[in-house]
Design a protein around this motif. Structure first.
Motif, PDB file in Angstrom:
ATOM      1  N   ALA A   1      -2.428 -12.329  -2.340  1.00  0.00           N
ATOM      2  CA  ALA A   1      -3.646 -11.649  -1.893  1.00  0.00           C
ATOM      3  C   ALA A   1      -4.819 -11.999  -2.798  1.00  0.00           C
ATOM      4  CB  ALA A   1      -3.421 -10.137  -1.860  1.00  0.00           C
ATOM      5  N   ILE A   2      -4.584 -12.045  -4.090  1.00  0.00           N
ATOM      6  CA  ILE A   2      -5.645 -12.404  -5.033  1.00  0.00           C
ATOM      7  C   ILE A   2      -6.124 -13.829  -4.764  1.00  0.00           C
ATOM      8  CG2 ILE A   2      -6.126 -12.920  -7.466  1.00  0.00           C
ATOM      9  CD1 ILE A   2      -4.213 -10.613  -8.184  1.00  0.00           C
ATOM     10  N   ARG A   3      -5.190 -14.722  -4.550  1.00  0.00           N
ATOM     11  CA  ARG A   3      -5.524 -16.136  -4.367  1.00  0.00           C
ATOM     12  C   ARG A   3      -6.228 -16.411  -3.044  1.00  0.00           C
ATOM     13  NH1 ARG A   3      -3.472 -19.984  -7.256  1.00  0.00           N
ATOM     14  NH2 ARG A   3      -2.488 -19.386  -9.186  1.00  0.00           N
ATOM     15  N   THR A   4      -5.881 -15.660  -2.017  1.00  0.00           N
ATOM     16  CA  THR A   4      -6.469 -15.910  -0.692  1.00  0.00           C
ATOM     17  C   THR A   4      -7.638 -14.996  -0.363  1.00  0.00           C
ATOM     18  OG1 THR A   4      -4.889 -14.424   0.384  1.00  0.00           O
ATOM     19  CG2 THR A   4      -4.271 -16.763   0.217  1.00  0.00           C
ATOM     20  N   GLY A   5      -7.899 -14.015  -1.222  1.00  0.00           N
ATOM     21  CA  GLY A   5      -8.979 -13.070  -0.951  1.00  0.00           C
ATOM     22  C   GLY A   5      -8.624 -12.037   0.098  1.00  0.00           C
ATOM     23  N   SER A   6      -7.347 -11.891   0.368  1.00  0.00           N
ATOM     24  CA  SER A   6      -6.879 -10.899   1.346  1.00  0.00           C
ATOM     25  C   SER A   6      -6.870  -9.504   0.727  1.00  0.00           C
ATOM     26  CB  SER A   6      -5.455 -11.245   1.793  1.00  0.00           C
ATOM     27  OG  SER A   6      -5.385 -12.542   2.298  1.00  0.00           O
ATOM     28  N   PRO A   7      -6.795  -8.469   1.573  1.00  0.00           N
ATOM     29  CA  PRO A   7      -6.678  -7.117   1.028  1.00  0.00           C
ATOM     30  C   PRO A   7      -5.352  -6.942   0.282  1.00  0.00           C
ATOM     31  CG  PRO A   7      -7.161  -7.061   3.392  1.00  0.00           C
ATOM     32  CD  PRO A   7      -6.910  -8.491   3.018  1.00  0.00           C
ATOM     33  N   MET A   8      -5.358  -6.065  -0.694  1.00  0.00           N
ATOM     34  CA  MET A   8      -4.140  -5.788  -1.449  1.00  0.00           C
ATOM     35  C   MET A   8      -3.114  -5.129  -0.529  1.00  0.00           C
ATOM     36  SD  MET A   8      -4.261  -6.742  -4.577  1.00  0.00           S
ATOM     37  CE  MET A   8      -5.433  -8.060  -4.538  1.00  0.00           C
ATOM     38  N   PRO A   9      -1.851  -5.500  -0.666  1.00  0.00           N
ATOM     39  CA  PRO A   9      -0.817  -4.898   0.179  1.00  0.00           C
ATOM     40  C   PRO A   9      -0.545  -3.449  -0.231  1.00  0.00           C
ATOM     41  CG  PRO A   9       0.153  -6.367  -1.435  1.00  0.00           C
ATOM     42  CD  PRO A   9      -1.331  -6.512  -1.573  1.00  0.00           C
ATOM     43  N   GLY A  10      -0.053  -2.676   0.717  1.00  0.00           N
ATOM     44  CA  GLY A  10       0.347  -1.299   0.417  1.00  0.00           C
ATOM     45  C   GLY A  10       1.588  -1.294  -0.462  1.00  0.00           C
ATOM     46  N   PHE A  11       1.847  -0.148  -1.061  1.00  0.00           N
ATOM     47  CA  PHE A  11       2.970  -0.091  -1.995  1.00  0.00           C
ATOM     48  C   PHE A  11       3.548   1.312  -2.020  1.00  0.00           C
ATOM     49  CE2 PHE A  11       4.474  -0.609  -6.592  1.00  0.00           C
ATOM     50  CZ  PHE A  11       5.582  -1.351  -6.222  1.00  0.00           C
ATOM     51  N   GLY A  12       4.697   1.506  -1.409  1.00  0.00           N
ATOM     52  CA  GLY A  12       5.329   2.819  -1.355  1.00  0.00           C
ATOM     53  C   GLY A  12       6.415   3.026  -2.379  1.00  0.00           C
ATOM     54  N   ALA A  13       6.696   2.030  -3.206  1.00  0.00           N
ATOM     55  CA  ALA A  13       7.798   2.127  -4.167  1.00  0.00           C
ATOM     56  C   ALA A  13       7.621   3.268  -5.172  1.00  0.00           C
ATOM     57  CB  ALA A  13       8.000   0.802  -4.893  1.00  0.00           C
ATOM     58  N   PRO A  14       6.417   3.552  -5.676  1.00  0.00           N
ATOM     59  CA  PRO A  14       6.314   4.674  -6.619  1.00  0.00           C
ATOM     60  C   PRO A  14       6.743   6.001  -6.006  1.00  0.00           C
ATOM     61  CG  PRO A  14       4.372   3.296  -6.779  1.00  0.00           C
ATOM     62  CD  PRO A  14       5.154   2.807  -5.595  1.00  0.00           C
ATOM     63  N   ALA A  15       6.378   6.255  -4.769  1.00  0.00           N
ATOM     64  CA  ALA A  15       6.789   7.493  -4.106  1.00  0.00           C
ATOM     65  C   ALA A  15       8.298   7.521  -3.907  1.00  0.00           C
ATOM     66  CB  ALA A  15       6.071   7.643  -2.772  1.00  0.00           C
ATOM     67  N   LEU A  16       8.865   6.393  -3.488  1.00  0.00           N
ATOM     68  CA  LEU A  16      10.314   6.310  -3.303  1.00  0.00           C
ATOM     69  C   LEU A  16      11.043   6.530  -4.625  1.00  0.00           C
ATOM     70  CD1 LEU A  16      12.751   5.662  -1.494  1.00  0.00           C
ATOM     71  CD2 LEU A  16      12.414   3.264  -2.082  1.00  0.00           C
ATOM     72  N   LEU A  17      10.544   5.943  -5.691  1.00  0.00           N
ATOM     73  CA  LEU A  17      11.164   6.119  -7.005  1.00  0.00           C
ATOM     74  C   LEU A  17      11.080   7.573  -7.442  1.00  0.00           C
ATOM     75  CD1 LEU A  17      12.515   4.839  -9.484  1.00  0.00           C
ATOM     76  CD2 LEU A  17      10.215   4.437 -10.394  1.00  0.00           C
ATOM     77  N   ALA A  18       9.928   8.195  -7.254  1.00  0.00           N
ATOM     78  CA  ALA A  18       9.760   9.591  -7.659  1.00  0.00           C
ATOM     79  C   ALA A  18      10.714  10.504  -6.893  1.00  0.00           C
ATOM     80  CB  ALA A  18       8.315  10.028  -7.441  1.00  0.00           C
ATOM     81  N   VAL A  19      10.824  10.330  -5.601  1.00  0.00           N
ATOM     82  CA  VAL A  19      11.734  11.150  -4.797  1.00  0.00           C
ATOM     83  C   VAL A  19      13.181  10.901  -5.213  1.00  0.00           C
ATOM     84  CG1 VAL A  19      12.637  11.491  -2.464  1.00  0.00           C
ATOM     85  CG2 VAL A  19      10.179  11.386  -2.840  1.00  0.00           C
ATOM     86  N   SER A  20      13.541   9.648  -5.432  1.00  0.00           N
ATOM     87  CA  SER A  20      14.912   9.311  -5.811  1.00  0.00           C
ATOM     88  C   SER A  20      15.287   9.898  -7.163  1.00  0.00           C
ATOM     89  CB  SER A  20      15.091   7.795  -5.847  1.00  0.00           C
ATOM     90  OG  SER A  20      14.860   7.252  -4.578  1.00  0.00           O
ATOM     91  N   VAL A  21      14.386   9.820  -8.123  1.00  0.00           N
ATOM     92  CA  VAL A  21      14.661  10.404  -9.441  1.00  0.00           C
ATOM     93  C   VAL A  21      14.715  11.924  -9.325  1.00  0.00           C
ATOM     94  CG1 VAL A  21      13.730  10.708 -11.771  1.00  0.00           C
ATOM     95  CG2 VAL A  21      13.787   8.443 -10.746  1.00  0.00           C
ATOM     96  N   GLY A  22      13.878  12.506  -8.494  1.00  0.00           N
ATOM     97  CA  GLY A  22      13.934  13.950  -8.271  1.00  0.00           C
ATOM     98  C   GLY A  22      15.266  14.398  -7.701  1.00  0.00           C
ATOM     99  N   VAL A  23      15.772  13.665  -6.718  1.00  0.00           N
ATOM    100  CA  VAL A  23      17.088  13.968  -6.142  1.00  0.00           C
ATOM    101  C   VAL A  23      18.167  13.832  -7.209  1.00  0.00           C
ATOM    102  CG1 VAL A  23      18.834  13.112  -4.514  1.00  0.00           C
ATOM    103  CG2 VAL A  23      16.460  13.380  -3.783  1.00  0.00           C
TER     104      VAL A  23
END
Length: 124
Positions: free
Chosen positions: A87-109
């Protein structure tokens, strides 16, 4: 260094070299996720140690859960680094990223599960 000699080739061939600060920031994020993965592995070893007086099933389940999370973190770190670098190289928008939420929920469980295991052991 030319683009054809850097790994992964498809990422470095995606566009012109960006401002170095952006690439280094992306690398730091990759390394942060890698450190998180190493911390999860250390947690898996610690939970499985005899220091915690947990039932074997609680210890094994918590360790396996932490190891799975560690593997997911490393995988996400790599995939995220590639996507952001492209994305940086092509000037595209940054991709979404749900991993922090998934990690937080998983550690909470995991925390709730281990707490239940501790209570079960203490009740005996």
């Amino acid at each position: 260094m030319t683009a054809d000699k850097r790994f992964p080739r498809d990422v470095f061939a995606a566009g012109p070299d960006p401002d170095t600060r952006f690439t280094l920031a992306n690398e730091r994020t990759f390394l942060a996720w890698t450190r998180t993965s190493l911390a999860l592995v250390a947690g898996a070893v610690a939970v499985h140690s005899p220091f915690f007086e947990l039932d074997a099933w609680v210890s094994n389940l918590a360790s396996l859960w932490l190891l799975v999370l560690a593997a997911l973190c490393v995988g996400q770190a790599w995939l995220r680094w590639r996507a952001v670098e492209k994305a940086i190289r092509t000037g595209s928008p940054m991709p979404g990223f749900g991993a922090p939420a998934l990690l937080a929920v998983s550690v909470g469980v995991l925390i709730v599960s281990v707490a239940v295991g501790v209570v079960v052991v203490a009740a005996r």
